[in-house]
Write a protein that holds these residues in place. Structure first.
Motif, PDB file in Angstrom:
ATOM      1  N   ILE A  98       0.837  -1.197   0.000  1.00 41.79           N
ATOM      2  CA  ILE A  98       0.000   0.000   0.000  1.00 41.79           C
ATOM      3  C   ILE A  98       0.873   1.248   0.000  1.00 41.79           C
ATOM      4  O   ILE A  98       1.913   1.282   0.685  1.00 41.79           O
ATOM      5  CB  ILE A  98      -0.968   0.002   1.218  1.00 41.79           C
ATOM      6  CG1 ILE A  98      -1.885   1.224   1.185  1.00 41.79           C
ATOM      7  CG2 ILE A  98      -0.215  -0.105   2.534  1.00 41.79           C
ATOM      8  CD1 ILE A  98      -2.992   1.201   2.232  1.00 41.79           C
ATOM      9  N   ALA A  99       0.472   2.246  -0.762  1.00 37.93           N
ATOM     10  CA  ALA A  99       1.203   3.514  -0.789  1.00 37.93           C
ATOM     11  C   ALA A  99       1.262   4.100   0.621  1.00 37.93           C
ATOM     12  O   ALA A  99       0.241   4.210   1.291  1.00 37.93           O
ATOM     13  CB  ALA A  99       0.507   4.496  -1.728  1.00 37.93           C
ATOM     14  N   GLY A 101       3.122   2.652   2.972  1.00 42.44           N
ATOM     15  CA  GLY A 101       3.550   1.586   3.865  1.00 42.44           C
ATOM     16  C   GLY A 101       2.477   1.129   4.838  1.00 42.44           C
ATOM     17  O   GLY A 101       1.321   1.566   4.776  1.00 42.44           O
ATOM     18  N   ASP A 102       2.844   0.248   5.750  1.00 50.12           N
ATOM     19  CA  ASP A 102       1.874  -0.349   6.663  1.00 50.12           C
ATOM     20  C   ASP A 102       1.142   0.680   7.529  1.00 50.12           C
ATOM     21  O   ASP A 102       0.004   0.460   7.943  1.00 50.12           O
ATOM     22  CB  ASP A 102       2.562  -1.377   7.570  1.00 50.12           C
ATOM     23  CG  ASP A 102       2.915  -2.649   6.822  1.00 50.12           C
ATOM     24  OD1 ASP A 102       2.505  -2.794   5.645  1.00 50.12           O
ATOM     25  OD2 ASP A 102       3.604  -3.511   7.409  1.00 50.12           O
ATOM     26  N   TYR A 103       1.797   1.804   7.813  1.00 46.19           N
ATOM     27  CA  TYR A 103       1.137   2.863   8.587  1.00 46.19           C
ATOM     28  C   TYR A 103      -0.150   3.307   7.898  1.00 46.19           C
ATOM     29  O   TYR A 103      -1.142   3.633   8.550  1.00 46.19           O
ATOM     30  CB  TYR A 103       2.086   4.056   8.741  1.00 46.19           C
ATOM     31  CG  TYR A 103       1.496   5.223   9.504  1.00 46.19           C
ATOM     32  CD1 TYR A 103       1.511   5.248  10.893  1.00 46.19           C
ATOM     33  CD2 TYR A 103       0.920   6.307   8.834  1.00 46.19           C
ATOM     34  CE1 TYR A 103       0.970   6.325  11.604  1.00 46.19           C
ATOM     35  CE2 TYR A 103       0.379   7.376   9.523  1.00 46.19           C
ATOM     36  CZ  TYR A 103       0.402   7.381  10.911  1.00 46.19           C
ATOM     37  OH  TYR A 103      -0.145   8.433  11.602  1.00 46.19           O
ATOM     38  N   ALA A 104      -0.146   3.281   6.552  1.00 49.24           N
ATOM     39  CA  ALA A 104      -1.300   3.736   5.774  1.00 49.24           C
ATOM     40  C   ALA A 104      -2.486   2.779   5.850  1.00 49.24           C
ATOM     41  O   ALA A 104      -3.575   3.115   5.392  1.00 49.24           O
ATOM     42  CB  ALA A 104      -0.903   3.946   4.308  1.00 49.24           C
ATOM     43  N   LEU A 105      -2.283   1.603   6.442  1.00 50.83           N
ATOM     44  CA  LEU A 105      -3.417   0.687   6.620  1.00 50.83           C
ATOM     45  C   LEU A 105      -4.429   1.250   7.608  1.00 50.83           C
ATOM     46  O   LEU A 105      -5.627   0.949   7.522  1.00 50.83           O
ATOM     47  CB  LEU A 105      -2.917  -0.678   7.118  1.00 50.83           C
ATOM     48  CG  LEU A 105      -2.108  -1.487   6.116  1.00 50.83           C
ATOM     49  CD1 LEU A 105      -1.476  -2.703   6.805  1.00 50.83           C
ATOM     50  CD2 LEU A 105      -2.984  -1.938   4.945  1.00 50.83           C
ATOM     51  N   ALA A 112       1.062  10.192  -0.457  1.00 50.24           N
ATOM     52  CA  ALA A 112       1.749   8.921  -0.737  1.00 50.24           C
ATOM     53  C   ALA A 112       1.357   8.363  -2.094  1.00 50.24           C
ATOM     54  O   ALA A 112       2.190   7.795  -2.806  1.00 50.24           O
ATOM     55  CB  ALA A 112       1.440   7.906   0.362  1.00 50.24           C
ATOM     56  N   GLU A 113       0.109   8.542  -2.474  1.00 43.45           N
ATOM     57  CA  GLU A 113      -0.355   7.943  -3.726  1.00 43.45           C
ATOM     58  C   GLU A 113       0.086   8.728  -4.961  1.00 43.45           C
ATOM     59  O   GLU A 113      -0.085   8.268  -6.085  1.00 43.45           O
ATOM     60  CB  GLU A 113      -1.876   7.810  -3.730  1.00 43.45           C
ATOM     61  CG  GLU A 113      -2.646   9.118  -3.815  1.00 43.45           C
ATOM     62  CD  GLU A 113      -4.136   8.859  -3.979  1.00 43.45           C
ATOM     63  OE1 GLU A 113      -4.695   9.378  -4.965  1.00 43.45           O
ATOM     64  OE2 GLU A 113      -4.720   8.176  -3.146  1.00 43.45           O
ATOM     65  N   PRO A 144      -1.319   7.688  -9.355  1.00 43.40           N
ATOM     66  CA  PRO A 144       0.058   7.707  -9.864  1.00 43.40           C
ATOM     67  C   PRO A 144       0.937   6.595  -9.291  1.00 43.40           C
ATOM     68  O   PRO A 144       1.744   6.012 -10.023  1.00 43.40           O
ATOM     69  CB  PRO A 144       0.562   9.093  -9.450  1.00 43.40           C
ATOM     70  CG  PRO A 144      -0.680   9.926  -9.386  1.00 43.40           C
ATOM     71  CD  PRO A 144      -1.735   9.015  -8.846  1.00 43.40           C
ATOM     72  N   TYR A 145       0.815   6.319  -7.998  1.00 42.36           N
ATOM     73  CA  TYR A 145       1.607   5.257  -7.360  1.00 42.36           C
ATOM     74  C   TYR A 145       1.404   3.930  -8.085  1.00 42.36           C
ATOM     75  O   TYR A 145       2.360   3.212  -8.376  1.00 42.36           O
ATOM     76  CB  TYR A 145       1.187   5.139  -5.892  1.00 42.36           C
ATOM     77  CG  TYR A 145       1.827   4.001  -5.127  1.00 42.36           C
ATOM     78  CD1 TYR A 145       3.072   4.147  -4.521  1.00 42.36           C
ATOM     79  CD2 TYR A 145       1.162   2.784  -4.971  1.00 42.36           C
ATOM     80  CE1 TYR A 145       3.654   3.102  -3.799  1.00 42.36           C
ATOM     81  CE2 TYR A 145       1.727   1.733  -4.253  1.00 42.36           C
ATOM     82  CZ  TYR A 145       2.970   1.899  -3.668  1.00 42.36           C
ATOM     83  OH  TYR A 145       3.534   0.861  -2.955  1.00 42.36           O
ATOM     84  N   VAL A 146       0.151   3.619  -8.404  1.00 47.46           N
ATOM     85  CA  VAL A 146      -0.174   2.337  -9.033  1.00 47.46           C
ATOM     86  C   VAL A 146       0.252   2.320 -10.501  1.00 47.46           C
ATOM     87  O   VAL A 146       0.871   1.360 -10.967  1.00 47.46           O
ATOM     88  CB  VAL A 146      -1.683   2.036  -8.894  1.00 47.46           C
ATOM     89  CG1 VAL A 146      -2.037   0.710  -9.564  1.00 47.46           C
ATOM     90  CG2 VAL A 146      -2.085   2.014  -7.423  1.00 47.46           C
TER      91      VAL A 146
END
Length: 272
Positions: A98-99, A101-105, A112-113, A144-146
């Motif tokens: 996930i854009a 990192g795990d913190y973004a869960l 980030a994205e 953009p990240y994807v």
């Protein structure tokens, strides 16, 4: 050419939501949700094509990667994280990123994205290679990240697919095996955790379940390789053995605990 507005950003068919009663809100949300499986049915051949290539690559030792941001990223991580306990596979077989990192869960990570280069950096930490498959998940198809991750993967000879809920999106155009489940405007305009999120979750269920079945991780209709991580699962495994072998609960549970999985317990009993 300027990209068109994503289907997921179109205005809701409903207005004055705050004036609706609770029963009206529930009825209307439910009516919208009912349309999702119909839209998925329309793209089943596309889903099949992606699954076929995933199975083929995994039989060569490849892995399945998901990348996404926000709700889409969380759904990919969720699907990946449930494969080891359900099917007894390695944590390294299906990987969700996930854009942010795990913190973004749990909490949004600002901007980030929007980084087109970060996904490839994240993937390189797992030594992604040509036998792997990368699936980008983005409701709008514009993240953009994807898109950056998919583009970089293709440059490096890695097979790519995507799950999006907008038609003719940049993400779909970048992917070799695009799945476009166009569910239409959300009940709350732009709230893609609703129908779009539901569509993505259902497609992910289809992908991981079908892949695991075709890789031999299901016998009959049973999760014979599931991890025995709690009392409920031990009980479920015991019942599976009882049903398969026609033996009593005590003997079945003893076999299960001795051999560590339903599959191994049944095989050991059958060799007697």
């Amino acid at each position: 050419m300027k990209n068109k507005k994503p289907d997921t950003e179109k205005p809701s068919k409903y207005d004055d939501l705050e004036k609706m009663s609770i029963s009206e809100l529930l009825l209307n949300i439910n009516n919208e949700d009912k349309t999702v499986p119909q839209k998925i049915e329309e793209v089943l051949p596309k889903i099949e094509c992606l699954i076929e290539v995933i199975v083929a690559k995994m039989k060569l030792g490849g892995r399945l990667f998901y990348i996404g941001a926000g709700t889409s990223g969380r759904l990919g991580v969720l699907d990946a994280s449930e494969c080891p306990p359900t099917y007894g596979v390695s944590d390294n077989m299906v990987i969700g990123l996930i854009a942010g990192g795990d913190y973004a869960l749990r909490k949004a990570v600002e901007n980030a994205e929007d980084d087109t280069e970060q996904a490839w950096k994240d993937l390189q930490e797992f030594d992604i290679e040509k036998n792997d498959v990368l699936v980008g998940i983005a409701a709008s198809g514009t993240t953009p990240y994807v898109i950056g991750g998919i583009n970089d993967a293709r440059k490096n000879g890695i097979t790519t697919g995507c799950i999006t809920c907008s038609s003719d999106s940049p993400l779909a155009r970048a992917s070799e095996y695009p799945i476009e489940v166009v569910v239409g405007p959300e009940f709350v305009t732009g709230s893609t955790r609703m129908k779009a999120g539901t569509a993505q979750k259902l497609v992910l269920n289809m992908i991981s379940t079908t892949v695991m079945v075709k890789l031999g991780r299901v016998k009959g209709n049973k999760m014979v390789d599931m991890q025995l991580s709690n009392r409920k699962l031990v009980g479920r495994g015991t019942q599976m053995i009882m049903d398969e072998l026609g033996i009593g609960e005590k003997e079945a549970e003893k076999l299960l605990k001795e051999h560590g999985s339903v599959r191994k317990a049944i095989a050991a009993f059958s060799r007697k």
